[in-house]
Design a protein around this motif. Structure first.
Motif, PDB file in Angstrom:
ATOM      1  N   THR A  19     -61.511   8.553 -27.687  1.00 34.01           N
ATOM      2  CA  THR A  19     -61.417   9.953 -27.266  1.00 34.01           C
ATOM      3  C   THR A  19     -61.921  10.873 -28.365  1.00 34.01           C
ATOM      4  O   THR A  19     -62.702  11.795 -28.106  1.00 34.01           O
ATOM      5  N   LEU A  20     -61.488  10.620 -29.579  1.00 37.30           N
ATOM      6  CA  LEU A  20     -61.916  11.458 -30.697  1.00 37.30           C
ATOM      7  C   LEU A  20     -63.419  11.321 -30.961  1.00 37.30           C
ATOM      8  O   LEU A  20     -64.129  12.316 -31.122  1.00 37.30           O
ATOM      9  N   ILE A  21     -63.906  10.098 -30.980  1.00 35.71           N
ATOM     10  CA  ILE A  21     -65.330   9.854 -31.234  1.00 35.71           C
ATOM     11  C   ILE A  21     -66.191  10.497 -30.149  1.00 35.71           C
ATOM     12  O   ILE A  21     -67.204  11.144 -30.446  1.00 35.71           O
ATOM     13  N   ASP A  22     -65.785  10.350 -28.890  1.00 37.93           N
ATOM     14  CA  ASP A  22     -66.542  10.927 -27.778  1.00 37.93           C
ATOM     15  C   ASP A  22     -66.589  12.450 -27.834  1.00 37.93           C
ATOM     16  O   ASP A  22     -67.437  13.077 -27.204  1.00 37.93           O
ATOM     17  N   ASN A  23     -65.670  13.033 -28.574  1.00 42.52           N
ATOM     18  CA  ASN A  23     -65.626  14.486 -28.713  1.00 42.52           C
ATOM     19  C   ASN A  23     -66.052  14.937 -30.103  1.00 42.52           C
ATOM     20  O   ASN A  23     -65.661  15.994 -30.574  1.00 42.52           O
ATOM     21  N   ASN A  24     -66.871  14.086 -30.760  1.00 41.41           N
ATOM     22  CA  ASN A  24     -67.518  14.420 -32.029  1.00 41.41           C
ATOM     23  C   ASN A  24     -66.546  14.684 -33.174  1.00 41.41           C
ATOM     24  O   ASN A  24     -66.851  15.440 -34.080  1.00 41.41           O
ATOM     25  N   TYR A  25     -65.407  14.041 -33.156  1.00 31.60           N
ATOM     26  CA  TYR A  25     -64.454  14.158 -34.246  1.00 31.60           C
ATOM     27  C   TYR A  25     -64.922  13.266 -35.383  1.00 31.60           C
ATOM     28  O   TYR A  25     -65.073  12.054 -35.213  1.00 31.60           O
ATOM     29  N   THR A  26     -65.154  13.832 -36.520  1.00 28.94           N
ATOM     30  CA  THR A  26     -65.640  13.067 -37.676  1.00 28.94           C
ATOM     31  C   THR A  26     -64.849  13.419 -38.929  1.00 28.94           C
ATOM     32  O   THR A  26     -65.372  13.345 -40.033  1.00 28.94           O
ATOM     33  N   ASN A  27     -63.608  13.780 -38.761  1.00 21.46           N
ATOM     34  CA  ASN A  27     -62.802  14.246 -39.879  1.00 21.46           C
ATOM     35  C   ASN A  27     -62.317  13.130 -40.789  1.00 21.46           C
ATOM     36  O   ASN A  27     -61.853  13.384 -41.877  1.00 21.46           O
ATOM     37  N   SER A  28     -62.402  11.901 -40.321  1.00 25.10           N
ATOM     38  CA  SER A  28     -61.823  10.804 -41.087  1.00 25.10           C
ATOM     39  C   SER A  28     -62.692   9.556 -40.958  1.00 25.10           C
ATOM     40  O   SER A  28     -63.143   9.219 -39.876  1.00 25.10           O
ATOM     41  N   ALA A  29     -62.919   8.879 -42.080  1.00 28.06           N
ATOM     42  CA  ALA A  29     -63.693   7.639 -42.045  1.00 28.06           C
ATOM     43  C   ALA A  29     -62.884   6.518 -41.395  1.00 28.06           C
ATOM     44  O   ALA A  29     -63.411   5.728 -40.638  1.00 28.06           O
ATOM     45  N   ARG A  30     -61.617   6.460 -41.699  1.00 25.56           N
ATOM     46  CA  ARG A  30     -60.729   5.444 -41.127  1.00 25.56           C
ATOM     47  C   ARG A  30     -59.602   6.172 -40.396  1.00 25.56           C
ATOM     48  O   ARG A  30     -58.691   6.706 -41.009  1.00 25.56           O
ATOM     49  N   MET A  31     -59.692   6.190 -39.092  1.00 17.70           N
ATOM     50  CA  MET A  31     -58.734   6.963 -38.312  1.00 17.70           C
ATOM     51  C   MET A  31     -57.370   6.288 -38.252  1.00 17.70           C
ATOM     52  O   MET A  31     -57.257   5.075 -38.339  1.00 17.70           O
ATOM     53  N   SER A  32     -56.363   7.131 -38.085  1.00 22.89           N
ATOM     54  CA  SER A  32     -54.976   6.663 -37.977  1.00 22.89           C
ATOM     55  C   SER A  32     -54.247   7.566 -36.993  1.00 22.89           C
ATOM     56  O   SER A  32     -54.842   8.471 -36.394  1.00 22.89           O
ATOM     57  N   MET A  33     -52.952   7.366 -36.847  1.00 18.65           N
ATOM     58  CA  MET A  33     -52.165   8.200 -35.949  1.00 18.65           C
ATOM     59  C   MET A  33     -52.202   9.669 -36.362  1.00 18.65           C
ATOM     60  O   MET A  33     -52.022  10.549 -35.522  1.00 18.65           O
ATOM     61  N   LYS A  34     -52.444   9.943 -37.635  1.00 17.50           N
ATOM     62  CA  LYS A  34     -52.592  11.339 -38.068  1.00 17.50           C
ATOM     63  C   LYS A  34     -53.780  12.003 -37.372  1.00 17.50           C
ATOM     64  O   LYS A  34     -53.771  13.202 -37.133  1.00 17.50           O
ATOM     65  N   ASP A  35     -54.784  11.206 -37.060  1.00 17.95           N
ATOM     66  CA  ASP A  35     -55.937  11.709 -36.322  1.00 17.95           C
ATOM     67  C   ASP A  35     -55.663  11.685 -34.816  1.00 17.95           C
ATOM     68  O   ASP A  35     -55.928  12.653 -34.101  1.00 17.95           O
ATOM     69  N   TYR A  36     -55.123  10.576 -34.324  1.00 26.59           N
ATOM     70  CA  TYR A  36     -54.942  10.393 -32.881  1.00 26.59           C
ATOM     71  C   TYR A  36     -54.023  11.436 -32.264  1.00 26.59           C
ATOM     72  O   TYR A  36     -54.207  11.841 -31.121  1.00 26.59           O
ATOM     73  N   VAL A  37     -53.026  11.905 -33.021  1.00 20.75           N
ATOM     74  CA  VAL A  37     -52.082  12.888 -32.486  1.00 20.75           C
ATOM     75  C   VAL A  37     -52.785  14.206 -32.144  1.00 20.75           C
ATOM     76  O   VAL A  37     -52.273  15.007 -31.352  1.00 20.75           O
ATOM     77  N   LYS A  38     -53.963  14.411 -32.660  1.00 20.70           N
ATOM     78  CA  LYS A  38     -54.719  15.638 -32.359  1.00 20.70           C
ATOM     79  C   LYS A  38     -55.206  15.678 -30.919  1.00 20.70           C
ATOM     80  O   LYS A  38     -55.623  16.714 -30.430  1.00 20.70           O
ATOM     81  N   THR A  39     -55.136  14.551 -30.216  1.00 17.91           N
ATOM     82  CA  THR A  39     -55.511  14.525 -28.802  1.00 17.91           C
ATOM     83  C   THR A  39     -54.384  15.051 -27.914  1.00 17.91           C
ATOM     84  O   THR A  39     -54.613  15.367 -26.741  1.00 17.91           O
ATOM     85  N   LEU A  40     -53.194  15.151 -28.447  1.00  9.96           N
ATOM     86  CA  LEU A  40     -52.012  15.495 -27.656  1.00  9.96           C
ATOM     87  C   LEU A  40     -52.141  16.805 -26.871  1.00  9.96           C
ATOM     88  O   LEU A  40     -51.855  16.823 -25.671  1.00  9.96           O
ATOM     89  N   PRO A  41     -52.589  17.900 -27.474  1.00 11.22           N
ATOM     90  CA  PRO A  41     -52.673  19.136 -26.680  1.00 11.22           C
ATOM     91  C   PRO A  41     -53.715  19.080 -25.562  1.00 11.22           C
ATOM     92  O   PRO A  41     -53.616  19.821 -24.596  1.00 11.22           O
ATOM     93  N   TYR A  42     -54.683  18.196 -25.682  1.00 18.28           N
ATOM     94  CA  TYR A  42     -55.752  18.111 -24.685  1.00 18.28           C
ATOM     95  C   TYR A  42     -55.425  17.123 -23.563  1.00 18.28           C
ATOM     96  O   TYR A  42     -55.733  17.372 -22.409  1.00 18.28           O
ATOM     97  N   LEU A  43     -54.805  16.015 -23.919  1.00 18.09           N
ATOM     98  CA  LEU A  43     -54.467  15.004 -22.915  1.00 18.09           C
ATOM     99  C   LEU A  43     -53.073  15.198 -22.315  1.00 18.09           C
ATOM    100  O   LEU A  43     -52.776  14.632 -21.271  1.00 18.09           O
ATOM    101  N   LYS A  44     -52.233  15.962 -22.991  1.00 20.79           N
ATOM    102  CA  LYS A  44     -50.870  16.255 -22.526  1.00 20.79           C
ATOM    103  C   LYS A  44     -50.069  14.982 -22.252  1.00 20.79           C
ATOM    104  O   LYS A  44     -49.310  14.883 -21.286  1.00 20.79           O
ATOM    105  N   LEU A  45     -50.231  14.008 -23.111  1.00 21.28           N
ATOM    106  CA  LEU A  45     -49.599  12.701 -22.907  1.00 21.28           C
ATOM    107  C   LEU A  45     -48.076  12.774 -22.867  1.00 21.28           C
ATOM    108  O   LEU A  45     -47.434  11.979 -22.183  1.00 21.28           O
ATOM    109  N   GLU A  46     -47.508  13.718 -23.575  1.00 19.74           N
ATOM    110  CA  GLU A  46     -46.047  13.842 -23.636  1.00 19.74           C
ATOM    111  C   GLU A  46     -45.446  14.304 -22.314  1.00 19.74           C
ATOM    112  O   GLU A  46     -44.238  14.208 -22.111  1.00 19.74           O
ATOM    113  N   GLN A  47     -46.266  14.783 -21.402  1.00 25.30           N
ATOM    114  CA  GLN A  47     -45.764  15.290 -20.125  1.00 25.30           C
ATOM    115  C   GLN A  47     -45.742  14.227 -19.020  1.00 25.30           C
ATOM    116  O   GLN A  47     -45.328  14.504 -17.900  1.00 25.30           O
ATOM    117  N   TYR A  48     -46.162  13.029 -19.332  1.00 22.76           N
ATOM    118  CA  TYR A  48     -46.178  11.941 -18.348  1.00 22.76           C
ATOM    119  C   TYR A  48     -44.892  11.128 -18.427  1.00 22.76           C
ATOM    120  O   TYR A  48     -44.364  10.899 -19.517  1.00 22.76           O
TER     121      TYR A  48
END
Length: 165
Positions: A19-48
């Motif tokens: 998801t991050l790569i497809d949306n041109n996220y390049t903030n980190s060479a080695r991604m982790s949950m610190k990066d992945y949590v940035k998808t939360l406001p867009y995917l609204k995963l917590e509401q499922y």
């Protein structure tokens, strides 16, 4: 159960990373949950929330309900369990529970539905595949949150949700 938990969580990592790569996220060479949590406001995963179709008495599962950017790994108990058993299976084997495994697979179901829509598991293309989960609650999306081409634009549209992280 441990191996299933590891497999489920690595799939979650892959889907969120993609998801991050497809949306041109390049903030980190080695991604982790610190990066992945940035998808939360867009995917609204917590509401499922989802239920197991065959075992509805087990109740609802909301694997992302408590996910927070201040503690991106620790706020997901199933993911934290995965990390514990991945790094020290001997001392932490008791953290590989059926509940943690179910939450990791529920997370995959939720991410896929967030990406591809609520009818993804309704026998797509007349296949016999279906999810073991049934979605109980999902977020609502306003028109400006949906990925779509701009009318009258000369720019090609690739269908990816274009977000700024």
């Amino acid at each position: 159960i441990r191996e299933g938990l590891i497999l489920g969580c690595t799939e979650v990592e892959y889907l969120l990373k993609k998801t991050l790569i497809d949306n041109n996220y390049t903030n980190s060479a080695r991604m982790s949950m610190k990066d992945y949590v940035k998808t939360l406001p867009y995917l609204k995963l917590e509401q499922y929330s989802v239920k197991l179709k065959m075992f509805p008495d087990l109740g609802s599962f909301q694997p992302f309900a408590n996910w927070s950017s201040s503690q991106p790994t620790q706020s997901l108990n199933w993911y934290e369990s995965y990390n514990a058993v991945k790094h020290d299976r001997g001392s932490n084997k008791n953290r590989s529970t059926l509940e943690m495994l179910i939450n990791s697979v529920a997370a995959i179901h939720i991410i896929l539905e967030a990406h591809y829509g609520e009818h993804l598991f309704d026998s797509p293309m007349r296949s016999s595949y279906e999810s073991i989960f049934q979605t109980e609650t999902r977020p609502t999306w306003s028109l400006h949150e949906l990925p779509m081409p701009r009318l009258g634009s000369d720019q090609p549209w690739d269908g990816a949700l274009q977000v700024t992280f």
